[in-house]
Design an enzyme around this catalytic site. Sequence first.
Site, PDB file in Angstrom:
ATOM      1  N   ASP A  41      -5.412  -6.127  10.448  1.00 35.58           N
ATOM      2  CA  ASP A  41      -6.757  -5.527  10.496  1.00 35.58           C
ATOM      3  C   ASP A  41      -7.878  -6.542  10.225  1.00 35.58           C
ATOM      4  O   ASP A  41      -8.977  -6.423  10.776  1.00 35.58           O
ATOM      5  CB  ASP A  41      -6.881  -4.313   9.552  1.00 35.58           C
ATOM      6  CG  ASP A  41      -6.408  -4.580   8.126  1.00 35.58           C
ATOM      7  OD1 ASP A  41      -5.946  -5.702   7.844  1.00 35.58           O
ATOM      8  OD2 ASP A  41      -6.485  -3.656   7.300  1.00 35.58           O
TER       9      ASP A  41
ATOM     10  N   LYS B 218       0.796  -1.236   0.000  1.00 34.48           N
ATOM     11  CA  LYS B 218       0.000   0.000   0.000  1.00 34.48           C
ATOM     12  C   LYS B 218       0.829   1.286   0.000  1.00 34.48           C
ATOM     13  O   LYS B 218       0.473   2.252   0.680  1.00 34.48           O
ATOM     14  CB  LYS B 218      -0.956  -0.007   1.212  1.00 34.48           C
ATOM     15  CG  LYS B 218      -1.947  -1.155   1.208  1.00 34.48           C
ATOM     16  CD  LYS B 218      -2.811  -1.196   2.441  1.00 34.48           C
ATOM     17  CE  LYS B 218      -2.100  -1.794   3.607  1.00 34.48           C
ATOM     18  NZ  LYS B 218      -2.973  -2.210   4.707  1.00 34.48           N
TER      19      LYS B 218
HETATM   20  C1  BGC Z   1      -1.888  -5.966   3.603  1.00 30.54           C
HETATM   21  C2  BGC Z   1      -2.720  -6.772   4.583  1.00 30.54           C
HETATM   22  C3  BGC Z   1      -3.919  -5.968   5.023  1.00 30.54           C
HETATM   23  C4  BGC Z   1      -4.685  -5.452   3.807  1.00 30.54           C
HETATM   24  C5  BGC Z   1      -5.876  -4.599   4.201  1.00 30.54           C
HETATM   25  C6  BGC Z   1      -2.743  -5.426   2.475  1.00 30.54           C
HETATM   26  O1  BGC Z   1      -1.975  -4.590   1.660  1.00 30.54           O
HETATM   27  O2  BGC Z   1      -0.856  -6.748   3.064  1.00 30.54           O
HETATM   28  O3  BGC Z   1      -1.954  -7.145   5.701  1.00 30.54           O
HETATM   29  O4  BGC Z   1      -4.752  -6.772   5.806  1.00 30.54           O
HETATM   30  O5  BGC Z   1      -3.814  -4.681   3.012  1.00 30.54           O
HETATM   31  O6  BGC Z   1      -5.513  -3.488   4.934  1.00 30.54           O
END
Ligand code: BGC
Length: 467
Positions: free
Chosen positions: A209, A173
């Site tokens: 999360d 992200k």
């Molecule tokens: C992460 C996860 C997370 C998800 C939602 C992903 O980019 O790797 O760990 O649960 O985003 O936030």
Amino acid sequence: MPPINEIPAGDPCEPSSRSQKVKECLNPFKLSTQDLNSVSERLLKEMEKGLKKKTHDSATVKMLPTYVRHTPDGTETGDFLALDLGGTNFRVLLVKVNADGKSTVKLESEICAIPQEIMEGTGEELFNHIADCLAQFLDSRNIKDKKLPLGFTFSFPCKQIDLDKSVLIRWTKGFQCSGVVGKDVVQLLIEAIQRRGDFDIGSVAVVNDTVGTMMSCGYKDPECQIGLIIGTGTNACYMEELQNVELVEGTEGLMCINMEWGAFGDDGVLDEYRTKFDKEVDAQSVNQGKQIFEKMISGMYMGEIVRLILIDLAKENVLFNGMVPAALQMKNSFETRHISEIEADTNSLAEAHKILTSLGLEPSDDDCELVRSVCSAVSTRSADLCAAALTAVSNRIRQNRDVDCLKITVGVDGTVYRKHPKFGSHLQCRIKSLAPQCDVTFMLSEDGSGKGAALVAAVVQNKNMCS
Ligand code: BGC
């Protein structure tokens, strides 16, 4: 008004060739039931690989053990701090877990922004920033001397060694802080607090999360054994039979698995369903070749996919009289929230008109209509893929329990699910047809990342008190 770049004039588009070009562009986003069943089967295979010792290292879907062994049983109680890091904002919360076994109450919370330079800076800067926000929060509430237990929602792929030890596997992200991959994030947090030296915290539990979301819903509904996030990123967790989790010793009972399904497709298994726009989004990203499924589904990327399609259609002379405005050429200028706003406006084109005008265009009604179709193609595919993935998880649980019909609740959260007007109903509808033997109910989590983390912290505190 930003300058408008004219594309070399093509032949004016006849209505028939216009609709042909639109079809060519949007058809690849339509996935048939057969396609979705195939996606679901492929994910089931990846899940199996992630769970098995022999294949775990090479598996794309990591199926990470979380050390959460049961959803809350209602005996947890007390005041807890919760930290929530996973998107562009970071939150600090104070949560009361009530002794009646039925409720958690968010007492207070504060949001701190994570500036871009911190997202891409050093790990030390990131954790200093978190400790600073936490100190400010405690200070303003006069509770700096309390040493409260803390639930840390850290929403990135982590190899968890226990509830209070979690090593970052990779950033997702848009985060890229140096010196954190391979380190225990609980330790980094504690070190940052110690560097300040003006407050202390009690025991720490770290959760993804998805896990926080499942826990906060599991508190109300014992059938909630899946946690789902469709926000900036996407992911799911679920309760797996411990005997199938080869990375953890023990054969009795269940363990929550953080699937990290965003990485599904990183080995090419989804290539036949990826469009040229998906490939472009990936090529422009800071983590090329990674999080392929997430890049087709989640909020961080959907707006970008729409933007690239609009540019393509303008260049084909199908949209905007063949003009591509400079604003639309800027990365991320068409935001995912615009998709929700445009699709919510079912009776008029006013919202589409407003958004496109703000991007420096003078759209016709036909333009607005077509932009809405593009938004719908991208968001529908996202919900479709999500349904296919959830089908795999539900079927896995059904097989584990060896039942013909499974009744299960999915605790869900995330801006896309919350804000998009049709995402939830489409997801529900699709899963009904893809997984007829599963009766899936969706429960929107109320602040799962905060309350769920507090609940896990409560479990850790119980454990520490007993040992
Ligand atoms: C992460 C996860 C997370 C998800 C939602 C992903 O980019 O790797 O760990 O649960 O985003 O936030």
